[in-house]
Design a protein around this motif. Structure first.
Motif, PDB file in Angstrom:
ATOM      1  N   UNK A   1      51.334 -74.039 -38.252  1.00 23.32           N
ATOM      2  CA  UNK A   1      51.606 -72.987 -37.266  1.00 23.32           C
ATOM      3  C   UNK A   1      50.628 -71.827 -37.440  1.00 23.32           C
ATOM      4  N   UNK A   2      50.349 -71.485 -38.697  1.00 21.99           N
ATOM      5  CA  UNK A   2      49.400 -70.406 -38.973  1.00 21.99           C
ATOM      6  C   UNK A   2      48.015 -70.727 -38.455  1.00 21.99           C
ATOM      7  N   UNK A   3      47.560 -71.963 -38.669  1.00 19.57           N
ATOM      8  CA  UNK A   3      46.233 -72.359 -38.197  1.00 19.57           C
ATOM      9  C   UNK A   3      46.174 -72.354 -36.669  1.00 19.57           C
ATOM     10  N   UNK A   4      47.245 -72.766 -36.024  1.00 20.56           N
ATOM     11  CA  UNK A   4      47.255 -72.729 -34.557  1.00 20.56           C
ATOM     12  C   UNK A   4      47.177 -71.293 -34.059  1.00 20.56           C
ATOM     13  N   UNK A   5      47.920 -70.383 -34.687  1.00 17.51           N
ATOM     14  CA  UNK A   5      47.882 -68.977 -34.287  1.00 17.51           C
ATOM     15  C   UNK A   5      46.481 -68.407 -34.467  1.00 17.51           C
ATOM     16  N   UNK A   6      45.826 -68.748 -35.577  1.00 21.32           N
ATOM     17  CA  UNK A   6      44.447 -68.308 -35.804  1.00 21.32           C
ATOM     18  C   UNK A   6      43.543 -68.862 -34.705  1.00 21.32           C
ATOM     19  N   UNK A   7      43.762 -70.116 -34.343  1.00 18.42           N
ATOM     20  CA  UNK A   7      42.959 -70.734 -33.296  1.00 18.42           C
ATOM     21  C   UNK A   7      43.082 -70.016 -31.966  1.00 18.42           C
TER      22      UNK A   7
ATOM     23  N   UNK B   1      46.558 -79.538 -26.868  1.00 20.64           N
ATOM     24  CA  UNK B   1      46.286 -80.937 -27.190  1.00 20.64           C
ATOM     25  C   UNK B   1      44.805 -81.209 -27.420  1.00 20.64           C
ATOM     26  N   UNK B   2      44.002 -80.153 -27.535  1.00 22.61           N
ATOM     27  CA  UNK B   2      42.577 -80.350 -27.812  1.00 22.61           C
ATOM     28  C   UNK B   2      42.129 -79.414 -28.937  1.00 22.61           C
ATOM     29  N   UNK B   3      41.613 -78.257 -28.623  1.00 20.05           N
ATOM     30  CA  UNK B   3      41.071 -77.374 -29.664  1.00 20.05           C
ATOM     31  C   UNK B   3      42.141 -76.867 -30.625  1.00 20.05           C
ATOM     32  N   UNK B   4      43.313 -76.519 -30.119  1.00 21.50           N
ATOM     33  CA  UNK B   4      44.377 -76.036 -31.004  1.00 21.50           C
ATOM     34  C   UNK B   4      44.983 -77.182 -31.805  1.00 21.50           C
ATOM     35  N   UNK B   5      44.977 -78.373 -31.224  1.00 19.36           N
ATOM     36  CA  UNK B   5      45.416 -79.551 -31.972  1.00 19.36           C
ATOM     37  C   UNK B   5      44.479 -79.802 -33.142  1.00 19.36           C
ATOM     38  N   UNK B   6      43.176 -79.606 -32.925  1.00 19.69           N
ATOM     39  CA  UNK B   6      42.214 -79.769 -34.015  1.00 19.69           C
ATOM     40  C   UNK B   6      42.551 -78.816 -35.157  1.00 19.69           C
ATOM     41  N   UNK B   7      42.900 -77.583 -34.842  1.00 19.54           N
ATOM     42  CA  UNK B   7      43.278 -76.625 -35.881  1.00 19.54           C
ATOM     43  C   UNK B   7      44.495 -77.120 -36.660  1.00 19.54           C
ATOM     44  N   UNK B   8      45.485 -77.619 -35.958  1.00 19.22           N
ATOM     45  CA  UNK B   8      46.693 -78.115 -36.624  1.00 19.22           C
ATOM     46  C   UNK B   8      46.371 -79.318 -37.506  1.00 19.22           C
TER      47      UNK B   8
END
Length: 314
Positions: A193-199, A164-171
């Motif tokens: 989903x790909x951007x979250x995995x990269x994050x 809900x913070x850094x990975x949310x920013x990626x999404x």
């Protein structure tokens, strides 16, 4: 590092194909960074390396391009996110919602103004602004939840906070890119989903390892949480205190906290597997890049080395 200390990321392809994917990606990043930095500097806008790293990945995942007119907004979004994070981290007491909105007002105004100048339909602008509002609301709630911690969180709680913070920013970066590039609806979730995995594998885990000696136990550091869950916190930190600058942190982790090392490696491999399901080419590049990151993250008490600067995103 001794044999066996390197992070064991799973690579279903050969070294040649992964190396080619990585080199191709590096070439795209370098070209974009030089061109965008010079073009935006003429407009008084700073272009950050994080933009050069993410824009080509979006193109590979979506088969679409984020239009160049959106690049200033990418920089403003990065500045907005960093200011938001620093505001929470540096406050003497946790700011209430009203104080937060007032403090981030100028940064938010620059970002909203950039969005309002986009050459897109009013409906698309509303969609982008909705994603920004959702990012702000959910991030604040996550920071508020984390602020209430008094001891090291479990990995499950720390990961939920990051979601809900850094990975949310990626999404959200992916979601806004999808809107601007008019990505096919059937592909949009996969891009996010790909951007979250990269994050997870290339940003959050390396960043938490780089900061493991500096972060407080209540910061939601995923490495802290894993060491705590596996009862290896003291083993690792006692060894780190007696290790000189330049000591590879993943190697130290592998030697002093084997269960935590195995768990974190499995988290990274799960993210790579998710990414591969979206784009094998991107997965190969991120696999190669992540191996390099973990190989070069070392104890750096003065924060003067390249990796310390790189993980700050400048």
């Amino acid at each position: 590092m001794k044999k066996g200390e390197r992070i064991g990321l799973f690579n279903p392809d050969g070294k040649f194909s992964t190396g080619i994917s990585f080199l191709r990606y590096v070439g795209e990043v370098g070209s974009l960074h030089i061109q965008s930095r010079e073009a935006l500097a003429k407009k008084g806008v700073r272009w950050y390396m994080v933009g050069s790293l993410l824009v080509p990945l979006f193109g590979k995942l979506s088969d679409k391009s984020i239009p160049a007119y959106a690049y200033p907004a990418i920089s403003y979004l990065w500045e907005y996110a960093r200011f938001f994070d620093d505001l929470i981290d540096n406050a003497n007491s946790f700011p209430n919602w009203s104080e937060t909105k007032q403090a981030i007002g100028p940064s938010q105004s620059r970002l909203v103004k950039a969005v309002s100048d986009f050459r897109i339909s009013p409906e698309q602008k509303r969609e982008v602004l909705y994603e920004l509002a959702d990012l702000r609301r959910r991030s604040y709630a996550a920071f508020e939840r984390q602020h209430g911690w008094t001891e090291t969180a479990s990995f499950a709680d720390a990961f939920a906070y990051r979601k809900d913070s850094s990975l949310l920013l990626m999404r959200k970066v992916a979601a806004m890119g999808n809107i601007l590039a008019s990505t096919n609806q059937s592909v949009r979730t996969r891009v996010e989903d790909g951007f979250e995995a990269i994050g997870i594998v290339a940003l959050q885990l390396p960043d938490d390892l780089q900061d493991v000696l500096d972060d407080k136990i209540t910061d939601g550091n995923l490495v802290h949480a894993t060491l705590h869950d596996h009862g290896e916190f003291e083993n690792f930190f006692n060894a780190a205190q007696n290790s000189p600058d330049g000591t590879n942190l993943f190697g130290l982790l592998a030697n002093t906290a084997p269960y935590s090392t195995h768990f974190l490696t499995s988290v990274a491999n799960a993210a790579l597997s998710d990414l591969r399901a979206v784009s094998p080419d991107v997965e190969r590049a991120i696999y190669f890049a992540s191996q390099l990151l973990f190989d070069h993250i070392v104890i750096d008490r003065g924060k003067n080395r390249f990796m310390s600067k790189f993980t700050r995103g400048d």
